[in-house]
Motif scaffolding. Structure first.
Motif, short mmCIF file in Angstrom:
data_model
loop_
_atom_site.label_atom_id
_atom_site.label_comp_id
_atom_site.label_asym_id
_atom_site.label_seq_id
_atom_site.Cartn_x
_atom_site.Cartn_y
_atom_site.Cartn_z
N PHE A 1 -7.82 -8.58 2.22
CA PHE A 1 -7.93 -7.62 1.13
C PHE A 1 -7.82 -6.19 1.68
CE2 PHE A 1 -8.71 -5.98 -2.86
CZ PHE A 1 -9.71 -5.04 -2.81
N GLN A 2 -8.52 -5.97 2.80
CA GLN A 2 -8.49 -4.63 3.38
C GLN A 2 -7.10 -4.24 3.88
OE1 GLN A 2 -11.72 -4.96 6.15
NE2 GLN A 2 -13.09 -3.79 4.83
N ILE A 3 -6.46 -5.23 4.49
CA ILE A 3 -5.10 -4.96 5.00
C ILE A 3 -4.17 -4.61 3.83
CG2 ILE A 3 -3.05 -6.06 5.98
CD1 ILE A 3 -5.05 -7.61 7.81
N TYR A 4 -4.32 -5.43 2.77
CA TYR A 4 -3.49 -5.20 1.59
C TYR A 4 -3.72 -3.80 1.03
CZ TYR A 4 -1.82 -5.59 -3.18
OH TYR A 4 -1.20 -5.35 -4.36
N GLU A 5 -5.02 -3.45 0.95
CA GLU A 5 -5.36 -2.16 0.40
C GLU A 5 -4.78 -1.02 1.24
OE1 GLU A 5 -9.41 -1.22 -2.08
OE2 GLU A 5 -9.49 -1.36 0.08
N GLN B 1 -0.96 -0.75 0.91
CA GLN B 1 -0.56 -0.19 -0.37
C GLN B 1 -0.80 1.32 -0.38
OE1 GLN B 1 -2.63 -1.27 -3.98
NE2 GLN B 1 -0.78 -2.17 -4.79
N ASP B 2 -1.93 1.69 0.23
CA ASP B 2 -2.27 3.09 0.36
C ASP B 2 -1.20 3.83 1.16
OD1 ASP B 2 -4.60 4.39 -0.66
OD2 ASP B 2 -4.91 5.11 1.40
N GLN B 3 -0.82 3.20 2.26
CA GLN B 3 0.20 3.83 3.12
C GLN B 3 1.53 3.99 2.38
OE1 GLN B 3 0.03 1.22 6.48
NE2 GLN B 3 -1.08 2.69 7.73
N ALA B 4 1.86 2.92 1.65
CA ALA B 4 3.12 2.96 0.90
C ALA B 4 3.08 4.11 -0.10
CB ALA B 4 3.36 1.64 0.19
N GLN B 5 1.92 4.28 -0.73
CA GLN B 5 1.78 5.34 -1.71
C GLN B 5 1.91 6.71 -1.05
OE1 GLN B 5 -1.86 4.91 -4.04
NE2 GLN B 5 -0.58 3.86 -5.53
#
Ligand code: C2E
Ligand code: CA
Ligand code: CA
Ligand code: CA
Length: 279
Positions: free
Chosen positions: A9-13, A16-20
């Motif tokens: 979950f943390q990796i995903y978060e 996604q944050d980085q992509a944003q």
């Protein structure tokens, strides 16, 4: 397992944050791309299926990022739409391409049709018709040579004045093409309600010629339907001889794709026209 799940979950978060963050960085860079001279318009020929003469071209924008290199319009156009930058970017593409088409008409005496992509965001702008009218006047391009490509993924419901705006473009003398035909949920509704001069068969169908008989049937039926409705039809993504043979045999009017030519920078397109003219 719980622990793993939490990590995931943390990796995903994070990603996604980085992509944003990356999107935000791209958008702020894109804001200055035009002024910094990082934008180019490329041109891809459209050929008559019967004679193989070049009869038109599609304008396709390119962004050369100083650090990241070439970024695909598939990546930055959606960001430009999200941020509203597409309005000024789209106007820049339109003006650049119209000026170029007019210059080529003067230099080569060729009356090539120019296809320019219009985003849904542009079609919602209240001054779209003013902008297009002004560009046509300033560049001197014959409006009849300008074909606005409107993708079928635009919903008639979400863009309330879509139909009116397209009629307005028609009234200016421009042509309308329905882009990516067959990929949206409302192809036939589109065809019935929009003042389209022609249909662009999406490359996802063309790619399956010789592979999928259902897609072949769809291509054939689309061409026939277009002609019965007195509309023109152009196929995009024509990559191999087999696509060409099939489309010609089924009376598709025009073709666009790597088999004939990739999108070219202005100077290369000009060389192509000069060579063709000498033949
Ligand atoms: P599109 O309007 O469907 O444009 C056709 C795309 O197919 C172009 O990709 C073109 O380079 C590519 N293509 C042409 N022939 C072939 C072929 O034989 N095989 C394959 N596989 N591809 C082929 P491109 O230039 O990367 O543009 C992608 C999309 O970005 C365009 O799809 C359009 O939706 C958007 N776009 C590009 N320029 C503009 C622009 O100035 N304004 C707006 N609003 N959208 C643009
Ligand atoms: Ca297009
Ligand atoms: Ca298309
Ligand atoms: Ca497409």
């Amino acid at each position: 397992a719980k622990h793993l799940g939490r990590n995931n979950f943390q990796i995903y978060e994070m990603s996604q944050d980085q992509a944003q963050q990356q999107d935000v960085a791209l958008i702020s860079r894109l804001r200055h791309a035009e002024r910094n001279g990082e934008l180019r318009v490329f041109y891809q020929p459209q050929v008559d299926a019967a004679t193989e003469d070049i009869v038109g071209m599609e304008a396709l924008v390119r962004w050369e990022h100083p650090e990241l290199g070439g970024i695909s319009p598939g990546v930055f156009i959606p960001l430009a739409e999200e941020s509203g930058l597409i309005v000024s970017l789209g106007e820049w593409v339109l003006r650049t391409a119209c000026a170029q088409a007019q210059a080529w008409e003067q230099a080569f005496g060729l009356r090539l049709r120019l296809g320019v992509n219009l985003s849904a965001v542009q079609l919602m702008e209240p001054d779209l018709l003013e902008v297009v009218g002004r560009v046509l006047k300033e560049t001197g391009l014959d409006p009849g040579l300008l074909e606005m490509e409107v993708t079928e993924s635009i919903s008639i419901k979400e863009v309330p004045n879509l139909v009116e705006n397209l009629h307005g473009l028609h009234d200016l003398g421009c042509r309308i093409a329905i882009d990516d035909f067959g990929t949206g949920a409302a192809s036939l509704d589109y065809l019935r309600r929009l003042p389209a001069d022609r249909i662009k068969i999406d490359q996802s169908f063309v790619r399956n010629i010789g592979i999928d008989p259902d897609d072949e049937a769809i291509v054939r039926a689309t061409i026939e339907m277009a002609h019965r409705l007195k509309r023109g039809v152009v196929a995009e993504g024509v990559e191999i001889e087999q696509h060409f043979e099939f489309l010609r045999a089924n009376h598709c009017d025009e073709l666009q794709g790597y088999l004939f030519c990739r999108p070219l920078p202005q100077a290369s397109f000009e060389r192509l026209l000069a060579e063709r003219q000498r033949l």
